[in-house]
Design an enzyme around this catalytic site. Structure first.
Site, PDB file in Angstrom:
ATOM      1  N   CYS A   1       3.566  10.155  10.240  1.00  0.00           N
ATOM      2  CA  CYS A   1       3.776   8.689   8.953  1.00  0.00           C
ATOM      3  C   CYS A   1       2.399   7.766   9.495  1.00  0.00           C
ATOM      4  CB  CYS A   1       4.393   7.246  10.091  1.00  0.00           C
ATOM      5  SG  CYS A   1       6.362   8.262  10.476  1.00  0.00           S
TER       6      CYS A   1
ATOM      7  N   GLU B   1       4.957  -1.341   2.183  1.00  0.00           N
ATOM      8  CA  GLU B   1       4.878   0.332   2.331  1.00  0.00           C
ATOM      9  C   GLU B   1       5.578   0.662   0.997  1.00  0.00           C
ATOM     10  OE1 GLU B   1       2.785   2.213   6.093  1.00  0.00           O
ATOM     11  OE2 GLU B   1       5.281   2.197   5.812  1.00  0.00           O
TER      12      GLU B   1
ATOM     13  N   HIS C   1       0.612  -1.028  -0.379  1.00  0.00           N
ATOM     14  CA  HIS C   1      -0.047  -0.066  -0.258  1.00  0.00           C
ATOM     15  C   HIS C   1       0.983   1.723  -0.384  1.00  0.00           C
ATOM     16  CE1 HIS C   1       0.388  -0.409   4.676  1.00  0.00           C
ATOM     17  NE2 HIS C   1       0.365   0.765   4.029  1.00  0.00           N
TER      18      HIS C   1
END
Length: 305
Positions: free
Chosen positions: A164, A226, A129
């Protein structure tokens, strides 16, 4: 007097810092600030709310795009069931948010819940993602760090960069021109985590440098996989952190960050894996060139870490 285990761990290392704990005290939180001259003061400000009701997880499943990539994740269509009863209620509610699924070249291929994106069982099958990491500096060129709250599901209690998180699968945060959707998401999360008013960090004040691709386990169940957009902000802001998100926070100099990283290397404190990667590979070079960041812009590159 330092308060909390995080402060005790860093009292010796960050003598010149100004760590403040975000702690829920009824309708307000208390911040103990240690100035660079060693003076101690107490502030009580802001407000926060907890006890939100856990939302139901969307059943939407949307996979499209690269057949080769989908070949590796097609069997994820039936997602594993994980019991979240022992987790923080407010953080569990956020697990229903829809993240942006991407292939290894950061092409959008669909959407999936934050919960399913962060399960190691899915990560091991290829689920990837989009994310971002913000590094916010004040006008004294000090970097704002945070310690993640103990309520966080991944990497609780770890020290990390300013903010984050993930852009969501919504029209405003899916827009890709100059990473405008990601920068809007950063503005949203700076408000949600640190209480920074959105007008203080408009997307045009958030600089997009480059991307890193990494994978890391938090524990036996949860992890991260990620492509992380690196974002820089340089300005003074107003802070009002949510203690459900942030345990403590501090502006640090380069020397103080080096001391923190040394403590992490010695196992005295914990830092997030993405922050460790960025700090050891890129951060100090960028920090030395805050007035000339354009030379480090690499929008076409994804650093595989």
């Amino acid at each position: 007097m330092w308060r909390g285990p995080a402060w005790l761990a860093l009292a010796g290392a960050l003598r010149g810092g100004a760590w403040a704990a975000a702690r829920g005290l009824g309708s307000s939180y208390a911040s103990l600030l240690l100035s660079s001259r060693g003076g101690l003061s107490t502030e009580i400000s802001g407000s926060w709310f907890s006890g939100s009701v856990c939302g139901s997880e969307p059943q939407h499943r949307n996979f499209s795009g690269s057949a080769g990539f989908l070949g590796r994740i097609k069997h994820i269509a039936t997602m594993p069931e994980i019991n979240t009863d022992d987790l923080d209620e407010q953080q569990v509610q956020l697990l229903a948010e829809m993240c942006i699924l991407i292939d290894e070249n950061d092409n959008k291929i669909g959407a999936e819940t934050k919960k399913n994106c962060h399960l190691n069982e899915n990560i091991d099958k290829g689920l990837l993602h989009r994310a971002f990491s913000v590094f916010l500096f004040n006008t004294e060129n000090k970097l704002l760090l945070q310690q993640r709250s103990d309520a966080k599901i991944t990497f609780p209690g770890c020290f990390t960069n300013t903010c984050c998180s993930h852009p969501l699968s919504t029209p405003v945060e899916l827009e890709e021109n100059n990473a405008i959707g990601v920068r809007r998401a950063a503005q949203r999360r700076l408000k949600a985590e640190l209480g920074i008013p959105m007008e203080q960090v408009p997307p045009e004040d958030i600089s997009y440098l480059t991307r890193i691709h990494y994978k890391a386990q938090s524990d036996g169940i949860w992890g991260e996989h990620e492509i992380d957009y690196i974002l820089f902000v340089r300005k003074n802001v107003t802070l009002d952190p949510d203690p459900n998100e942030i345990k403590s926070y501090c502006y640090v100099t380069k020397k103080e960050l080096e001391e923190l990283l040394e403590k992490a290397a010695n196992g005295e404190i914990k830092i997030t894996p993405w922050f460790k990667i960025i700090a050891e590979t890129f951060l100090f070079k960028w920090w030395d060139n805050l007035n000339h960041l354009n030379r480090f812009v690499e929008h076409e590159k994804i650093h595989r870490m």
